[in-house]
Structures are given as structure tokens and as C-alpha cells.
Design a protein around this motif. Sequence first.
Motif, mmCIF file in Angstrom:
data_model
loop_
_atom_site.group_PDB
_atom_site.id
_atom_site.type_symbol
_atom_site.label_atom_id
_atom_site.label_comp_id
_atom_site.label_asym_id
_atom_site.label_seq_id
_atom_site.Cartn_x
_atom_site.Cartn_y
_atom_site.Cartn_z
ATOM 1 N N GLN A 484 0.825 -1.211 0.000
ATOM 2 C CA GLN A 484 0.000 0.000 0.000
ATOM 3 C C GLN A 484 0.856 1.256 0.000
ATOM 4 O OE1 GLN A 484 -2.279 -1.015 3.502
ATOM 5 N NE2 GLN A 484 -4.150 -1.360 2.293
ATOM 6 N N LEU A 485 1.947 1.236 0.753
ATOM 7 C CA LEU A 485 2.847 2.401 0.762
ATOM 8 C C LEU A 485 3.419 2.641 -0.629
ATOM 9 C CD1 LEU A 485 4.436 4.636 2.151
ATOM 10 C CD2 LEU A 485 6.110 2.926 2.877
ATOM 11 N N LEU A 486 3.846 1.584 -1.284
ATOM 12 C CA LEU A 486 4.354 1.731 -2.646
ATOM 13 C C LEU A 486 3.265 2.237 -3.587
ATOM 14 C CD1 LEU A 486 6.519 -1.510 -2.910
ATOM 15 C CD2 LEU A 486 7.338 0.833 -2.609
ATOM 16 N N ALA A 487 2.030 1.767 -3.384
ATOM 17 C CA ALA A 487 0.917 2.214 -4.239
ATOM 18 C C ALA A 487 0.653 3.707 -4.056
ATOM 19 C CB ALA A 487 -0.336 1.404 -3.927
ATOM 20 N N VAL A 488 0.745 4.195 -2.815
ATOM 21 C CA VAL A 488 0.576 5.633 -2.567
ATOM 22 C C VAL A 488 1.656 6.423 -3.302
ATOM 23 C CG1 VAL A 488 0.685 7.454 -0.824
ATOM 24 C CG2 VAL A 488 -0.558 5.357 -0.340
ATOM 25 N N LEU A 489 2.898 5.952 -3.234
ATOM 26 C CA LEU A 489 3.986 6.656 -3.902
ATOM 27 C C LEU A 489 3.805 6.618 -5.419
ATOM 28 C CD1 LEU A 489 7.028 5.528 -1.710
ATOM 29 C CD2 LEU A 489 5.671 7.619 -1.536
ATOM 30 N N GLN A 492 1.545 9.362 -6.886
ATOM 31 C CA GLN A 492 2.122 10.688 -7.117
ATOM 32 C C GLN A 492 2.318 10.960 -8.608
ATOM 33 O OE1 GLN A 492 5.275 11.535 -3.645
ATOM 34 N NE2 GLN A 492 5.678 9.632 -4.729
ATOM 35 N N PHE A 493 2.442 9.889 -9.402
ATOM 36 C CA PHE A 493 2.807 10.018 -10.815
ATOM 37 C C PHE A 493 1.758 9.436 -11.756
ATOM 38 C CE2 PHE A 493 6.687 9.123 -8.267
ATOM 39 C CZ PHE A 493 7.250 10.388 -8.324
ATOM 40 N N SER A 494 0.618 9.024 -11.248
ATOM 41 C CA SER A 494 -0.382 8.353 -12.078
ATOM 42 C C SER A 494 -1.764 8.912 -11.787
ATOM 43 C CB SER A 494 -0.353 6.839 -11.831
ATOM 44 O OG SER A 494 -0.605 6.548 -10.460
ATOM 45 N N GLY A 495 -2.775 8.400 -12.495
ATOM 46 C CA GLY A 495 -4.130 8.883 -12.295
ATOM 47 C C GLY A 495 -4.208 10.368 -12.589
ATOM 48 N N SER A 496 -4.778 11.120 -11.653
ATOM 49 C CA SER A 496 -4.915 12.568 -11.852
ATOM 50 C C SER A 496 -3.570 13.285 -11.836
ATOM 51 C CB SER A 496 -5.820 13.157 -10.769
ATOM 52 O OG SER A 496 -5.271 12.925 -9.477
ATOM 53 N N HIS A 497 -2.494 12.583 -11.427
ATOM 54 C CA HIS A 497 -1.162 13.190 -11.376
ATOM 55 C C HIS A 497 -0.267 12.715 -12.514
ATOM 56 C CE1 HIS A 497 -2.396 14.624 -7.496
ATOM 57 N NE2 HIS A 497 -2.486 13.421 -6.998
ATOM 58 N N ALA A 498 -0.858 12.044 -13.518
ATOM 59 C CA ALA A 498 -0.042 11.497 -14.606
ATOM 60 C C ALA A 498 0.666 12.597 -15.384
ATOM 61 C CB ALA A 498 -0.912 10.655 -15.530
ATOM 62 N N ASP A 499 -0.040 13.706 -15.643
ATOM 63 C CA ASP A 499 0.558 14.794 -16.414
ATOM 64 C C ASP A 499 1.280 15.807 -15.534
ATOM 65 O OD1 ASP A 499 -0.411 13.750 -18.813
ATOM 66 O OD2 ASP A 499 -2.346 14.754 -18.546
ATOM 67 N N ARG A 518 10.543 8.209 -17.566
ATOM 68 C CA ARG A 518 9.444 7.249 -17.663
ATOM 69 C C ARG A 518 8.114 7.986 -17.557
ATOM 70 N NH1 ARG A 518 11.124 1.831 -14.232
ATOM 71 N NH2 ARG A 518 13.261 1.636 -14.998
ATOM 72 N N SER A 519 7.020 7.251 -17.705
ATOM 73 C CA SER A 519 5.696 7.863 -17.614
ATOM 74 C C SER A 519 4.862 7.154 -16.568
ATOM 75 C CB SER A 519 4.981 7.798 -18.974
ATOM 76 O OG SER A 519 4.805 6.457 -19.385
ATOM 77 N N GLY A 520 3.882 7.889 -16.028
ATOM 78 C CA GLY A 520 2.931 7.314 -15.080
ATOM 79 C C GLY A 520 3.601 6.727 -13.858
ATOM 80 N N ALA A 521 2.981 5.663 -13.324
ATOM 81 C CA ALA A 521 3.453 5.036 -12.089
ATOM 82 C C ALA A 521 4.859 4.480 -12.219
ATOM 83 C CB ALA A 521 2.479 3.931 -11.677
ATOM 84 N N ASP A 522 5.286 4.203 -13.449
ATOM 85 C CA ASP A 522 6.634 3.649 -13.648
ATOM 86 C C ASP A 522 7.726 4.630 -13.273
ATOM 87 O OD1 ASP A 522 5.589 1.271 -14.535
ATOM 88 O OD2 ASP A 522 5.750 1.764 -16.669
ATOM 89 N N ARG A 523 7.370 5.897 -13.065
ATOM 90 C CA ARG A 523 8.393 6.859 -12.641
ATOM 91 C C ARG A 523 8.974 6.494 -11.274
ATOM 92 N NH1 ARG A 523 4.559 11.541 -14.506
ATOM 93 N NH2 ARG A 523 5.353 12.025 -16.584
#
Length: 601
Positions: A484-489, A492-499, A518-523
Motif C-alpha cells: 500500500q505504501l508503494l501504491a501511494v507513492l 504521485q505520478f499516475s491517475g490525476s497526477h499522470a501529467d 518514464r511515464s505514469g506510475a513507472d516513474r
Amino acid sequence: MHGAPPRPAASRRPLPAAGVALTLVAALSVASAPAHAEDRTTPVQLLAVNDLHGNLDPAPGPAGAITRTGVDGRIETVPAGGVARLATLLESARADAGTAHSLTVAVGDMIGGSPLLSAAYHDEPTVEALEALDLAVSSVGNHEFDEGVAELLRIDRGGCHPEDGCADPQQPYDGADFPYLAANVLPRAGAGTARGSAREPILPPYWIKRLPSGERIGFVGLTSRDTQDALSASKARDLVFQDEVRTIDRYAAELDRRGVRAIVALLHEGGTRAGRTYDADCDARGPASELTGRAKDIAARVSPKVDMFVTGHTHEPFVCTLPDPAGEPRLITQAASFSRTYTDVRFELDRESGELVRPSARARNHVVTGDTPGHEGVSRVVETWRKRSATVANEPVGHIAEDIPGRGSDRPETPLGDLVSDAQVAATREQGAQLALLNWGGVRADLVHRASGREGDGVVTHGEAFQVQPFENPLVTMDLTGEQLLAVLRQQFSGSHADSPEVLQPSGALRYEADTRRSGADRLLTDTVRVAGEPVRGGDTYRVTVNEFLAEGGNGFSVLTEGTRRETGPSDLTALVDYLRGHSSPGKPLRAPAADRVTWR
């Protein structure tokens, strides 16, 4: 009191004379205005402000400065802001326009997230100052809902605060004498509404100004549809924030049916423009070529019945032109936050048709410079409230060795954000906190080494700490699994924060790396995440502290709603004040954290 029809002229209080004449910087620009045809058109001026956030004084540090091109052509950063200075310049701009038809409008977030001077009295001081500025109308923004819809309605209509009572028992608060507009804010089904039908907005959707010469201007006011994501769940639970385009189109059509042919949208949803200076050319490579963001998309799709957009929310000043769906150009403007600039818009109304003559429309942002004399009448309002809050505001609570940038920092991880998150861990250590995460917008100012009053350089007062953490959000400590902690982090870079990534300000125990290529959560480089030097393991449990806003999934961090074994602690303000008191002294002031907990590749 605040319906759509125009109010009597007697309801406006005149702005007291400043006794100062100032010359505006340069000719208004965007399009060359035709010569005023006195027998065919009526000149109108709009003076627009947004995102004051109760900053009656200039904001401290970088947040209270503006970047501009100096007389020698060099880029310079100068102090800016303060409502008394703003009042002086607005009065001068009205005189410069030479028309009796000048209206001052606001585009939301005028209250909320305010310094102690205003927040100690639930932003009643700011409302009084806005009245003294001769504000004619304002849309709501997301921060008008910080204390809930009932408090917003009290601010609009008057009455003493239900818990803290009247600031002055001899003169109870009588509400705002300008209308608040909330065209796209409706009560959720079953929640009821103070206005009657559950299909009606909680506040009027529009306001019509009838000029003495007979022409009418309609103002549709609304906030971002994403306002609910910027509020704690308890504040948004009874409200629905509708789509901006459909809302504006609906009320533009209604105004048109009422014979109103000149329509301005006051939209608390903004954009960002390229260029280092406040007056960078937004149309350098074509209409609105330098503008990005949701306001641009909304303005491009709204009915051609709307002649102009005045926006807020992103704190970025710009003046742009943008084709409407019929291909005709129309203005979209925004001023800087914290009264650092105001926008002067001028246009002509056709006397026969009542239409806004779009080729006549032009606008420019003007800086509220630090050398502007304060307006006598508005200064008197501010100083009256300052005396009431002085004892608490001036109390020393800590010491710093240098500026600690927060809101004024241009980095995703800020030194002050790190300090505040460290303070939150310290405040919740008894609940087992190992680390804290803080939303970037949870830090509202900077800690500035230079004295703001008589406290001396390096002394942090209670008022200055409050300016950093004005919401007094309770802290919530919860269990999160490593996954869950990793999912929160990753959020930061995905969903509404992707751009537009939002880095949660990390406390000292948390370290990780991110790859901007990288893009999205992969950052997020998962294998680099460490807590207290140890790799995060998916099945392990971590005690994490966040403010209540984040704990309820605010700003799109929905994973935090899954946290278990929740314990509520002190407020974020209390945590910061206690940390400053316990970790600094005149002989050992705090230095700015290095802001190196997130490493960028």
C-alpha cells in the motif's frame, strides 16, 4: 439578497479616496481597440482579482514576489501584494479608464487557507477588506468550502460563528455585500438546500449588472468540477460539483433568453502559461499558444454566447486570446495569487444590441508593487483586525538560521515540506509513527529569516507558523502494508497526477528515486524505496502519519483510505509549533532541510 437580478446601486459602498494618483505602467494590449464611438457604444472596465487566500498583508518570501522584465530589459523579481496597495492601484485604474462603468470582480479562493490575521476570525476581515475594495461579485473557489458549506453560507449571508461567536458583539457580522456565485455546486440528492429545490445551486448561478445607460452584463460564476478532490470527504459529502462546460452553457442560454447579450464567465479553474515574466506573450505563436491547463480546454468548448473568461485557481497571471467554437476570438485572463497582480480588462458594449464588441476587448495584468502607498481606508480595515489578533500572532515559537522555502519553492520536494513532515512524525511518535507524507498544497507559505515585525530576524512567530499550516487539520496515523505504501507513492505520478506529478513531502525516514524519463506510475523506482534505510517489503506493516485531508483520499491519493488501525492526533499546526519550540533556540536555530529525500534521474 443575492439573486440573479441586479442589486440597487445604493447597496455598494464607495471606496474612500486614497489621496494618491498613480500612473499605470503601459497601454493595455491584446487587441488594438477602436476609437470609442460615443453615440454607438458604452465603455466598460473590469478589474479582476483571484486567489487572495486571506492574505491582507503581502505574502512573505518568494510567494510574495513577481517576476517581470525591468526597464533595462533584464528579468527581475520584485516584492508584490497587499490589499491596501491593491486598493490604491484599483482606484488609479478606475480614474485612468475614464468611465463610470467600472466593476471589480473576483474569481474564487479569496478566503480559505488564510494567515492568522484573517483566519482567527473565520475570514470576516477579508470579506470586510473586499467590500472596501468595492468588489461587485465573486465566484466561489474550492477554498471557500474549507470550513464546510454551512460556513460558506454564513459568510455570504451573515450571522455570528456557531462556535466562536461574534468578533464584535456590538456589531454582529452582516454577511458579504457582494454576491457569491456557485453555478455548478448543488446539494447532493437528499441533502436538502437552503435555497429550496434540490435542483438549484447552493448560491446564485449568475448575477446581472444593469448599467445606468441600460446595457446589461451577465456574470456566470463557478468553481472547478474537481473541487471535491481538494476537500476533505466530510466537507464535500453533501455537495455535487457539476461539469463546467455544461453549466456555463446552461446559464449562458438562460441569460440570453432574458435578453442579456454580454456574458462573462468567472471560472475558478485555471491554466499555466509559458514565459518567466508575469506578462509573457501568451499568443506568441498563435492564439493561446503559450497556455495549457483545463481552463483552456473549457474555454475552447463553451458556447459562443459567452464573450470572455476570467479565471483563477492556478495562481498564474496571463492574458490570452482563444477561438470560441464558432472561430471567433475571445479573451481568457487570470491574475496572480495573493494580490500580486490585478487584471485590467476594457471593452465596449453596443448600445443598440447590448452585445460585447469583442474586437474592442483588451486586457493586461499589472503588478501591485511594494513601493505602492497603502490606501488609507483599506489600511484602516486591516489594522483594526490586526490589533484584535496581535497577542497570539506575535508570540515567538521558534528560531531559524535562514529562509526555509515552502510555497515559494520551485522544486517538487521543498525544504519546508520536509520540515513539516518531520514535525508530524515527532508529534505522532506515541502512535508509533515511522514516517509522514504531506501534500504539497498543505504548505501555504515560506518561513522567512528576515523579521516581518518587531520580533527580530530569525524569530518564527505563531502567526508565521499559522501562515504555513492554516487549516489546522488533525493528523491521522495509520497502518499501511508495504504494498500500500508503494501504491501511494505510485499515485504521485499516475491517475490525476499522470501529467502533473504531485510529490508528497516525505519525512526523513523515507527515501526513494524517481525517473522523469518514464511515464505514469513507472516513474517510481520501486526497488529504491527505503524506510529507515531498509527496503520496503510488501508484506510488512508501516505506521504512516498524514493529515486528515489525505487520510480521506484527498488530491487523488485514494490508497490512503485503506489504512487501518487509525489514530487521530494533534493538528498539523500544533505539530509544527511544538516542533519549532522543541528543536530550535536563539543559540541553535533550525537550518533548511536539504530536500534530498527524493532523488531524480
